[in-house]
Design a protein around this motif. Structure first.
Motif, mmCIF file in Angstrom:
data_model
loop_
_atom_site.group_PDB
_atom_site.id
_atom_site.type_symbol
_atom_site.label_atom_id
_atom_site.label_comp_id
_atom_site.label_asym_id
_atom_site.label_seq_id
_atom_site.Cartn_x
_atom_site.Cartn_y
_atom_site.Cartn_z
ATOM 1 N N SER A 135 -39.099 58.990 51.356
ATOM 2 C CA SER A 135 -40.276 59.240 50.522
ATOM 3 C C SER A 135 -40.264 60.711 50.115
ATOM 4 O O SER A 135 -39.758 61.568 50.845
ATOM 5 C CB SER A 135 -41.564 58.927 51.287
ATOM 6 O OG SER A 135 -41.798 59.888 52.296
ATOM 7 N N SER A 136 -40.797 61.000 48.951
ATOM 8 C CA SER A 136 -40.863 62.390 48.502
ATOM 9 C C SER A 136 -41.737 63.211 49.443
ATOM 10 O O SER A 136 -41.519 64.413 49.621
ATOM 11 C CB SER A 136 -41.404 62.466 47.071
ATOM 12 O OG SER A 136 -42.712 61.936 46.994
ATOM 13 N N THR A 137 -42.711 62.551 50.082
ATOM 14 C CA THR A 137 -43.576 63.244 51.042
ATOM 15 C C THR A 137 -42.769 63.763 52.223
ATOM 16 O O THR A 137 -42.914 64.922 52.636
ATOM 17 C CB THR A 137 -44.678 62.297 51.550
ATOM 18 O OG1 THR A 137 -45.456 61.839 50.446
ATOM 19 C CG2 THR A 137 -45.590 63.007 52.542
ATOM 20 N N LYS A 138 -41.901 62.912 52.782
ATOM 21 C CA LYS A 138 -41.062 63.315 53.905
ATOM 22 C C LYS A 138 -40.074 64.400 53.488
ATOM 23 O O LYS A 138 -39.789 65.338 54.245
ATOM 24 C CB LYS A 138 -40.298 62.105 54.447
ATOM 25 C CG LYS A 138 -41.148 61.085 55.172
ATOM 26 C CD LYS A 138 -41.569 61.585 56.548
ATOM 27 C CE LYS A 138 -42.258 60.506 57.349
ATOM 28 N NZ LYS A 138 -42.717 60.985 58.674
ATOM 29 N N TRP A 139 -39.543 64.292 52.281
ATOM 30 C CA TRP A 139 -38.580 65.276 51.796
ATOM 31 C C TRP A 139 -39.244 66.647 51.615
ATOM 32 O O TRP A 139 -38.688 67.677 51.998
ATOM 33 C CB TRP A 139 -37.973 64.800 50.482
ATOM 34 C CG TRP A 139 -36.819 65.644 50.008
ATOM 35 C CD1 TRP A 139 -36.803 66.488 48.930
ATOM 36 C CD2 TRP A 139 -35.512 65.719 50.584
ATOM 37 N NE1 TRP A 139 -35.569 67.077 48.804
ATOM 38 C CE2 TRP A 139 -34.757 66.623 49.810
ATOM 39 C CE3 TRP A 139 -34.907 65.111 51.686
ATOM 40 C CZ2 TRP A 139 -33.426 66.930 50.100
ATOM 41 C CZ3 TRP A 139 -33.588 65.414 51.979
ATOM 42 C CH2 TRP A 139 -32.872 66.322 51.187
ATOM 43 N N LYS A 140 -40.431 66.652 51.048
ATOM 44 C CA LYS A 140 -41.155 67.906 50.853
ATOM 45 C C LYS A 140 -41.519 68.534 52.198
ATOM 46 O O LYS A 140 -41.492 69.771 52.331
ATOM 47 C CB LYS A 140 -42.419 67.667 50.023
ATOM 48 C CG LYS A 140 -42.127 67.342 48.565
ATOM 49 C CD LYS A 140 -43.397 66.962 47.812
ATOM 50 C CE LYS A 140 -43.077 66.584 46.368
ATOM 51 N NZ LYS A 140 -44.301 66.126 45.630
#
Length: 205
Positions: A135-140
């Motif tokens: 998820s982009s959340t985890k990546w950020k």
């Protein structure tokens, strides 16, 4: 229902539950309208993320793939949560999928690449790409920790960015033309940072 969302739905929080529903139930399901268009789109998306041309034509999909299935005995471990295999273009896309759990350099990148390299040696006529799906959340969140001594992101950028394509759940969901699937996926992804108590169904006795 396969794609049912909401706080009263009893559903596993495991990565496997999410990726099998999404990829087998919808995205790479040839019985769902728009299949050919989705294959064209995924070729473009993968090519962009890998910075290499990907030309899947009629990919088959399988889950939880281990090296012994390819007659490689040196390490019988898993090399792909999701495997796209196209014998026509002799292409394999091996994907490590993460949902609620954090990705790890050792377990999710190094180990998989070691097994994939063994497959490349054995099946040298194939082009095999490796991707991490998060998820982009985890990546950020990982990026925010880049200055930490044990930062996975910093290690990834330093040693693996040219060997691994990073895919985002949100990009795949954005392309969905099914409102039901999109609603389901958006709900599941909204729980990425939610407390465990909020990720389970509110079942009434």
């Amino acid at each position: 229902m396969i794609f049912n969302s909401g706080p009263c739905v009893l559903e596993s929080e495991k990565e496997r539950n999410l990726y099998t529903k999404f990829f087998a139930g919808y995205f790479f399901n040839e019985f769902i309208d728009g299949y050919d268009e989705r294959v064209v789109w995924i070729n473009s998306y993968l090519s962009k993320k890998l910075n290499k041309t990907v030309s899947l034509q009629s990919p088959s999909i399988s889950f939880d793939n281990h090296t012994y299935l390819l007659d490689i005995d040196s390490d019988r471990g898993e090399f792909a949560d999701i495997l796209l295999h196209d014998p026509v273009s002799k292409t394999m896309i091996a994907i490590e999928a993460k949902y609620l759990t954090n990705w790890s350099i050792e377990k999710d990148i190094k180990s998989n690449l070691k097994r994939i390299n063994a497959i490349r040696e054995r099946y040298y006529k194939y082009t095999i790409h490796f991707c991490l799906l998060v998820s982009s959340t985890k990546w950020k969140s990982a990026i925010k920790m880049k200055k930490h001594e044990s930062s996975s992101y910093a290690c990834f950028i330093k040693d693996f960015k040219d060997d691994v394509g990073v895919l985002f759940w949100e990009d795949l969901v954005e392309y969905c033309d099914s409102k039901t699937v999109k609603k389901y996926m958006e709900y599941r992804l909204s729980l990425v940072n939610a407390p465990a108590s909020q990720r389970y169904a509110n079942i009434q006795n």
